[in-house]
Scaffold this active site. Structure first.
Site: not given
Length: 165
Positions: A31, A65, A90, A98, A137
């Site tokens: 994802w 994730s 991520n 959610h 990041r």
């Protein structure tokens, strides 16, 4: 913001144990692949830079994730000789709760693997408010959290080796 003015890719190689004799697993969420692939590359490159051998790095993909927990659990059970596992994912804030449930579940699940298991599992899951923060990041202006996770994996592998009875 904790990473403001911080480069997540900065490390002093002279202070990191040589990784040539360690075996690493990396479980990557599919994802948001433009983010998770950047994190994977940062982790892979740092492991290699610190001496890890290609044949000693195992990668598995999982759909999202939340599935990182199961993937990491199965990886630690399937490979007897792993010294550390890195969970890469991520989650980006949306309009519903959610985000909160996934972030909390993944965090607690990875924590449980560390408390109950013998192989350290490194948490490399970006939980950002927007996509730009994730880009920043995962190889952007703040460096790469994957690099930081790889360095933590090497350090924890060394700790595990030194603390064997």
């Amino acid at each position: 913001m904790a990473t403001a003015g911080t480069n997540l890719s900065a490390y002093d190689k002279t202070t990191i144990p040589n990784a040539k004799d360690f075996r690493f697993g990396i479980v990557v969420s599919e994802w948001n692949p433009e983010i998770t692939e950047g994190l994977f590359q940062g982790a892979f490159d740092a492991l290699k830079d610190c001496g890890a051998v290609n044949d000693n790095i195992v990668r598995w993909n999982v759909p999202g994730s939340f599935e990182l927990i199961y993937g990491c659990k199965r990886m630690t059970q399937s490979y007897d000789m792993l010294d550390a596992v890195i969970a890469i994912g991520n989650v980006i804030q949306g309009e519903t709760k959610h985000f909160d449930f996934v972030c909390d579940g993944v965090t607690q699940g990875i924590k449980d693997l560390n408390v109950l298991g013998d192989i350290p599992v490194i948490f490399c899951v970006l939980t950002d408010n927007n996509k730009q923060q994730s880009i920043d990041r995962s190889g952007g202006i703040h460096g790469n959290k994957g690099t930081e996770a790889a360095i933590a994996a090497i350090q924890m592998a060394q700790l595990r080796k030194e603390s064997k009875f």
